[in-house]
Design an enzyme around this catalytic site. Structure first.
Site, mmCIF file in Angstrom:
data_model
loop_
_atom_site.group_PDB
_atom_site.id
_atom_site.type_symbol
_atom_site.label_atom_id
_atom_site.label_comp_id
_atom_site.label_asym_id
_atom_site.label_seq_id
_atom_site.Cartn_x
_atom_site.Cartn_y
_atom_site.Cartn_z
ATOM 1 N N SER A 143 -4.589 2.256 5.837
ATOM 2 C CA SER A 143 -4.415 3.645 5.446
ATOM 3 C C SER A 143 -5.628 4.115 4.666
ATOM 4 O O SER A 143 -6.223 3.338 3.895
ATOM 5 C CB SER A 143 -3.159 3.797 4.576
ATOM 6 O OG SER A 143 -3.106 5.078 3.976
ATOM 7 N N TYR A 156 2.900 1.148 -1.472
ATOM 8 C CA TYR A 156 2.342 1.393 -0.139
ATOM 9 C C TYR A 156 0.831 1.168 -0.134
ATOM 10 O O TYR A 156 0.298 0.482 0.749
ATOM 11 C CB TYR A 156 2.664 2.820 0.310
ATOM 12 C CG TYR A 156 2.060 3.158 1.647
ATOM 13 C CD1 TYR A 156 2.630 2.682 2.827
ATOM 14 C CD2 TYR A 156 0.900 3.934 1.741
ATOM 15 C CE1 TYR A 156 2.072 2.982 4.057
ATOM 16 C CE2 TYR A 156 0.336 4.231 2.972
ATOM 17 C CZ TYR A 156 0.925 3.744 4.126
ATOM 18 O OH TYR A 156 0.362 4.023 5.345
#
Length: 252
Positions: A143, A156
């Site tokens: 990400s 995350y």
């Protein structure tokens, strides 16, 4: 001729959203695709077959070594090889933004189990087949938040930072065996789960778009060119790399 004709790809987290888009794109380029998710991804399989492609749907829990071993075995039995693995399964779209000290330990563990150990389990399951073939492409999904240090989702961001390190270290372990390991780091993509999650309200999305050189929302299809490049022979001299695809919000 399609660029992936004769190849077999496995895509986890393929029931909907970005994973389904990955699977459809690989099939369009000629690959036979094993699509998997925690629940049987019949809709993705049916869409590929309806478009003239080859697909197998498997229900698989990426945190279970037995489950992912069965997934790989079924793909090899049906299609004869396992050339591409896309480690897409992950927890993100349903998470809510919160300060790190409000993240429950159980939620932290769930994110790590799926996003990090799930990638490990699927990779460990497929590598013996790739070794026997003398080639393979492993594509992990990180990400852009890793490079931004985005706040309010520490579990995350930490899990996806682990995937960048995983990619680099594994690429060195497997490079001599013809197996390439690379990573895509998307920015915020307007998948179905993101659109319905109130955590990603208009201001959050607008601020994200404002940080980009290309000032528009990202769609799943924006990731496809990079996915196909990393799957195809074009990238045979590329390994250990993380490519950020976010419209130029992160530049590294």
């Amino acid at each position: 001729m399609a660029r992936l004709t004769g190849k077999v790809a496995l895509v986890t987290g393929a029931a909907q959203g970005i994973g389904a888009a990955y699977a459809m794109a690989l099939a369009k380029e000629g690959a036979a695709v094993c699509v998997s998710d925690i629940r049987l991804p019949e809709a993705t399989r049916d869409a590929i077959v309806a478009a003239g492609g080859q697909a197998l749907a498997v229900a698989a829990d990426v945190t279970s070594p037995e489950s992912v071993a069965t997934m790989v075995a079924e793909a090899v039995l049906r299609f004869g090889s396992a050339d591409i693995l896309v480690n897409n399964a992950g927890l993100f779209g349903n998470l809510t933004l919160k300060p790190f000290d409000q993240i429950a330990s159980s939620e932290w563990d769930a994110v790590m189990a799926v996003n990090v150990r799930g990638t490990f389990e699927c990779t460990r399951a497929v590598v013996p087949q790739m070794r026997s073939q003398g080639h393979g492409k492993i594509i992990n999904i990180a990400s852009g938040t890793v490079f931004k240090g985005s706040p309010m989702m520490l579990h995350y961001v930490t899990s996806k930072a682990a995937i960048v390190g995983f990619t680099r270290a594994l690429a060195r372990e497997l490079g001599g065996e013809g197996i390439r390991v690379n990573c895509i780091a998307p920015g915020l993509v307007m998948s179905d789960n993101v659109r319905v999650n109130p955590a990603w309200a208009a201001d959050v999305v607008a601020n994200n778009v404002a940080s980009r050189a290309i000032k528009r929302e990202a769609q799943p299809d924006d990731l496809i060119g990079t996915l196909i490049y990393l799957s195809a022979p074009d990238s045979d001299f590329l390994t250990g790399q993380t490519i950020v695809v976010d419209g130029g919000s992160v530049m590294h």
